[in-house]
Design a protein around this motif. Structure first.
Motif, short mmCIF file in Angstrom:
data_model
loop_
_atom_site.label_atom_id
_atom_site.label_comp_id
_atom_site.label_asym_id
_atom_site.label_seq_id
_atom_site.Cartn_x
_atom_site.Cartn_y
_atom_site.Cartn_z
N MET A 1 0.82 -1.19 0.00
CA MET A 1 0.00 0.00 0.00
C MET A 1 0.86 1.25 0.00
O MET A 1 0.44 2.28 -0.48
N ASN A 2 2.10 1.15 0.55
CA ASN A 2 2.99 2.31 0.56
C ASN A 2 3.27 2.81 -0.85
O ASN A 2 3.38 4.01 -1.07
N TYR A 3 3.39 1.89 -1.76
CA TYR A 3 3.76 2.26 -3.12
C TYR A 3 2.63 3.00 -3.84
O TYR A 3 2.88 3.87 -4.67
N LEU A 4 1.41 2.65 -3.54
CA LEU A 4 0.27 3.24 -4.23
C LEU A 4 -0.02 4.67 -3.78
O LEU A 4 -0.73 5.40 -4.46
N SER A 5 0.53 5.06 -2.65
CA SER A 5 0.28 6.41 -2.16
C SER A 5 1.40 7.37 -2.55
O SER A 5 1.48 8.47 -2.02
N GLY A 6 2.25 6.98 -3.47
CA GLY A 6 3.32 7.85 -3.93
C GLY A 6 2.78 9.05 -4.69
O GLY A 6 1.76 8.97 -5.38
N THR A 7 3.46 10.17 -4.57
CA THR A 7 2.97 11.40 -5.19
C THR A 7 2.95 11.31 -6.71
O THR A 7 2.07 11.90 -7.33
N GLY A 8 3.88 10.60 -7.30
CA GLY A 8 3.90 10.49 -8.76
C GLY A 8 2.68 9.76 -9.28
O GLY A 8 2.05 10.18 -10.25
N LEU A 9 2.32 8.67 -8.62
CA LEU A 9 1.17 7.89 -9.05
C LEU A 9 -0.13 8.64 -8.80
O LEU A 9 -1.02 8.67 -9.66
N ILE A 10 -0.25 9.27 -7.64
CA ILE A 10 -1.46 10.04 -7.34
C ILE A 10 -1.59 11.21 -8.31
O ILE A 10 -2.68 11.49 -8.82
N GLY A 11 -0.48 11.87 -8.59
CA GLY A 11 -0.51 12.99 -9.53
C GLY A 11 -0.91 12.56 -10.93
O GLY A 11 -1.69 13.25 -11.61
N ALA A 12 -0.42 11.42 -11.37
CA ALA A 12 -0.76 10.93 -12.70
C ALA A 12 -2.24 10.57 -12.79
O ALA A 12 -2.91 10.87 -13.79
N VAL A 13 -2.76 9.94 -11.76
CA VAL A 13 -4.19 9.58 -11.76
C VAL A 13 -5.05 10.84 -11.73
O VAL A 13 -6.04 10.94 -12.48
N MET A 14 -4.69 11.79 -10.90
CA MET A 14 -5.49 13.02 -10.82
C MET A 14 -5.43 13.81 -12.13
O MET A 14 -6.42 14.39 -12.55
N THR A 15 -4.29 13.80 -12.76
CA THR A 15 -4.17 14.47 -14.06
C THR A 15 -5.05 13.78 -15.09
O THR A 15 -5.69 14.44 -15.92
N GLY A 16 -5.09 12.46 -15.05
CA GLY A 16 -5.96 11.72 -15.97
C GLY A 16 -7.42 12.03 -15.75
O GLY A 16 -8.19 12.19 -16.71
N VAL A 17 -7.83 12.15 -14.50
CA VAL A 17 -9.22 12.49 -14.19
C VAL A 17 -9.55 13.89 -14.71
O VAL A 17 -10.59 14.12 -15.33
N THR A 18 -8.63 14.84 -14.47
CA THR A 18 -8.84 16.20 -14.95
C THR A 18 -8.89 16.24 -16.47
O THR A 18 -9.72 16.93 -17.06
N LEU A 19 -8.01 15.51 -17.10
CA LEU A 19 -7.99 15.46 -18.56
C LEU A 19 -9.28 14.85 -19.11
O LEU A 19 -9.83 15.32 -20.11
N LEU A 20 -9.76 13.82 -18.45
CA LEU A 20 -11.00 13.18 -18.88
C LEU A 20 -12.18 14.14 -18.74
O LEU A 20 -13.01 14.23 -19.64
N ARG A 21 -12.25 14.83 -17.63
CA ARG A 21 -13.34 15.81 -17.44
C ARG A 21 -13.29 16.93 -18.47
O ARG A 21 -14.31 17.37 -18.96
N GLY A 22 -12.09 17.38 -18.77
CA GLY A 22 -11.94 18.48 -19.71
C GLY A 22 -12.19 18.09 -21.15
O GLY A 22 -12.52 18.93 -21.99
N SER A 23 -12.06 16.82 -21.47
CA SER A 23 -12.20 16.41 -22.87
C SER A 23 -13.55 15.78 -23.18
O SER A 23 -13.74 15.25 -24.27
N ARG A 24 -14.47 15.82 -22.25
CA ARG A 24 -15.79 15.23 -22.50
C ARG A 24 -16.55 15.90 -23.64
O ARG A 24 -17.08 15.22 -24.51
N ASP A 25 -16.61 17.20 -23.61
CA ASP A 25 -17.45 17.92 -24.57
C ASP A 25 -16.68 18.55 -25.72
O ASP A 25 -17.24 19.32 -26.49
N THR A 26 -15.40 18.25 -25.84
CA THR A 26 -14.60 18.86 -26.91
C THR A 26 -14.27 17.85 -27.99
O THR A 26 -14.29 16.65 -27.77
N LYS A 27 -13.94 18.37 -29.14
CA LYS A 27 -13.51 17.52 -30.25
C LYS A 27 -12.07 17.07 -30.03
O LYS A 27 -11.30 17.72 -29.34
N ILE A 28 -11.73 15.96 -30.65
CA ILE A 28 -10.36 15.47 -30.55
C ILE A 28 -9.50 16.23 -31.56
O ILE A 28 -9.74 16.18 -32.76
N THR A 29 -8.53 16.94 -31.03
CA THR A 29 -7.59 17.69 -31.87
C THR A 29 -6.19 17.13 -31.61
O THR A 29 -6.00 16.28 -30.75
N TRP A 30 -5.22 17.66 -32.31
CA TRP A 30 -3.86 17.20 -32.11
C TRP A 30 -3.37 17.57 -30.72
O TRP A 30 -2.57 16.86 -30.12
#
Length: 91
Positions: free
Chosen positions: A1-30
């Protein structure tokens, strides 16, 4: 469990969630494709760091290109010095 609470992993997951929320209503561009590729690379690096840390803690070898490698080498050198200092008992 220690490994899963690392800042790099948490940051990557949170960035993915933010990216997913931001790209819901937009077109796919480069730019959005590039953002997803960048996120995937960040996630892969975070997972690789977790794997390398776990391997080092269990005493298994780590790849030389890993940031954990230098620490593992220093610990092995310390262990070698400690074992060299121990003098055999003469009987």
């Amino acid at each position: 469990m220690n490994y899963l609470s690392g800042t790099g992993l948490i940051g990557a997951v949170m960035t993915g969630v933010t990216l997913l929320r931001g790209s819901r209503d937009t077109k796919i561009t480069w730019r959005s494709a590039l953002a997803w590729v960048s996120w995937a690379i960040s996630l892969a690096l975070a997972i690789g760091a977790v794997v390398d840390t776990r391997r080092a803690r269990h005493g298994r070898p780590v790849s030389p290109d890993s940031p954990v490698y230098a620490k593992q080498q220093r610990e092995q050198e310390k262990e070698a010095k400690r074992s060299a200092k121990v003098k055999p008992i003469k009987r």
